[in-house]
Enzyme design. Structure first.
Site, short mmCIF file in Angstrom:
data_model
loop_
_atom_site.label_atom_id
_atom_site.label_comp_id
_atom_site.label_asym_id
_atom_site.label_seq_id
_atom_site.Cartn_x
_atom_site.Cartn_y
_atom_site.Cartn_z
N ASP A 1 0.83 -1.21 0.00
CA ASP A 1 0.00 0.00 0.00
C ASP A 1 0.87 1.27 0.00
O ASP A 1 0.34 2.38 -0.02
CB ASP A 1 -1.02 -0.01 1.15
CG ASP A 1 -0.38 -0.14 2.50
OD1 ASP A 1 0.87 -0.17 2.59
OD2 ASP A 1 -1.12 -0.20 3.51
N SER A 2 2.19 1.10 -0.05
CA SER A 2 3.08 2.23 -0.34
C SER A 2 2.70 2.85 -1.69
O SER A 2 3.07 3.99 -1.98
CB SER A 2 4.54 1.78 -0.37
OG SER A 2 4.71 0.69 -1.24
N ASP B 1 -0.94 -6.32 0.00
CA ASP B 1 -1.35 -5.71 1.27
C ASP B 1 -2.86 -5.63 1.40
O ASP B 1 -3.55 -5.18 0.47
CB ASP B 1 -0.83 -4.26 1.34
CG ASP B 1 0.53 -4.18 2.02
OD1 ASP B 1 0.95 -5.15 2.67
OD2 ASP B 1 1.17 -3.12 1.88
N LYS C 1 -0.84 -9.59 3.17
CA LYS C 1 -0.03 -9.06 4.28
C LYS C 1 -0.90 -8.12 5.09
O LYS C 1 -1.67 -7.34 4.53
CB LYS C 1 1.20 -8.33 3.73
CG LYS C 1 2.03 -7.64 4.80
CD LYS C 1 3.43 -7.33 4.32
CE LYS C 1 3.59 -6.09 3.50
NZ LYS C 1 3.20 -4.83 4.17
N GLU D 1 -0.79 -5.61 8.91
CA GLU D 1 0.09 -4.99 9.90
C GLU D 1 -0.41 -5.27 11.31
O GLU D 1 -1.61 -5.20 11.58
CB GLU D 1 0.13 -3.47 9.66
CG GLU D 1 0.73 -3.12 8.31
CD GLU D 1 0.87 -1.61 8.10
OE1 GLU D 1 0.62 -0.82 9.04
OE2 GLU D 1 1.23 -1.23 6.96
N GLU E 1 9.85 -3.97 9.71
CA GLU E 1 10.19 -2.64 9.18
C GLU E 1 10.79 -1.75 10.25
O GLU E 1 10.21 -1.60 11.34
CB GLU E 1 8.92 -1.99 8.60
CG GLU E 1 9.18 -0.60 8.04
CD GLU E 1 8.10 -0.08 7.10
OE1 GLU E 1 7.12 -0.80 6.84
OE2 GLU E 1 8.26 1.06 6.61
O1 KIV Z 1 3.57 -1.10 1.37
C1 KIV Z 1 4.74 -1.45 1.26
O2 KIV Z 1 5.45 -1.12 0.31
C2 KIV Z 1 5.29 -2.27 2.29
C3 KIV Z 1 6.79 -2.30 2.38
C4 KIV Z 1 7.23 -1.97 3.73
C5 KIV Z 1 7.30 -3.61 1.99
O3 KIV Z 1 4.60 -2.85 3.07
#
Ligand code: KIV
Length: 270
Positions: free
Chosen positions: A51-52, A90, A119, A121, A188
């Site tokens: 989600d970056s 994500d 993924k 968090e 991270e």
């Molecule tokens: O969203 C993202 O790019 C991430 C990175 C920290 C791998 O989760």
């Protein structure tokens, strides 16, 4: 055999075997078809459709505005072109508040976005959600340490786990996620010594970003490792384009540096 089998989709068991053999895993974020082909040709074996993308593609200041539709759109772009790298996608902010919501959204990322793994968090607080996803056959990667979805302002991006109590809490998060069935961890912005301890304490692969050399693999935000973002990069980022002069060579240099253990170096660690 070393590495992963060329031309076929990378499996979780191959990545697990790489950890056991002490072979480093090269991972980058990826959001579109052209970079998918280029990164795979350079030997990247793991993608995070992260989600970056909210910041690097969509122009937001943080990741919290990214929607499920945004994630599905970019994940599907990568999946259409992908032939080799395993794809982690994500779950965006507020898309996994309850086990049922997480399952519905994770199923969408798999069905419409071609995710091999999702993924999310958080640590101990996310155990019920991870257990439910795994019970329904969805592989999960946990994300611990700095949690970008909890960041409200850019200045809140800072190293986690520097004192004993918070380091212990991050270690407990890692153990709890593994016990809940997570098959991989992204760590991270934590001290290198803590990341090494966690990597040794869990049997699943750990992928570091700002977490030092001791992780089983490394990931960077693609545009950070190409040095093309306007902000001052954090300490752990290395610009691989500067010395190579073109994008395919920069990605190949990144993969080589991760594999031989020359990136990250001491200067990139906390
Ligand atoms: O969203 C993202 O790019 C991430 C990175 C920290 C791998 O989760």
């Amino acid at each position: 055999m070393t590495g992963t089998k060329k031309g076929t989709p990378v499996t979780l068991s191959e990545l697990q075997a790489m950890k056991q053999r002490g072979e480093k895993i090269a991972c980058l974020t990826c959001y579109d078809a052209t970079f998918t082909r280029l990164l795979e040709a350079a030997g990247v074996e793991l993608f995070i459709i992260g989600d970056s993308l909210g910041m690097v593609l969509l122009g937001y200041e943080t990741t919290v505005h990214v929607s499920m539709d945004d994630m599905v759109y970019h994940a599907a772009n990568v999946a259409r072109a992908g032939r080799h790298a395993l794809r982690i996608v994500d779950l965006p902010h507020q898309s996994y508040e309850t086990p049922a919501q997480a399952l519905a959204n994770a199923r969408r990322l798999v069905a419409e976005g071609g995710a091999d793994m999702v993924k999310l968090e958080g640590g101990i607080g996310k155990v019920a959600i991870v257990e439910n996803l795994v019970r329904h056959g969805i592989p999960v990667c946990g994300h611990i340490g700095l949690l970008p979805q909890s960041v409200e302002k850019p200045e809140d991006y800072r190293v986690q786990g520097r004192d004993e109590a918070s380091a212990r809490a991050i270690m407990e998060d890692a153990r709890a996620l593994q016990a809940a069935g997570a098959a991989m961890l992204v760590m991270e912005c934590i001290p290198a010594s803590l990341a090494t301890d966690i990597t040794n304490a869990v049997s699943i692969p750990t992928i570091g970003i700002g977490a030092g050399r001791g992780c089983d693999g490394q990931v960077l935000v693609l545009y950070d490792m190409l040095g093309i973002l306007s902000h001052k990069p954090p300490r752990f980022v290395k610009d691989f384009l500067r010395d190579t002069g073109n994008v395919p060579a920069a990605v190949a240099a990144y993969v080589r540096a991760v594999k031989e253990g020359s990136y990250p170096a001491a200067e990139h660690e906390y």
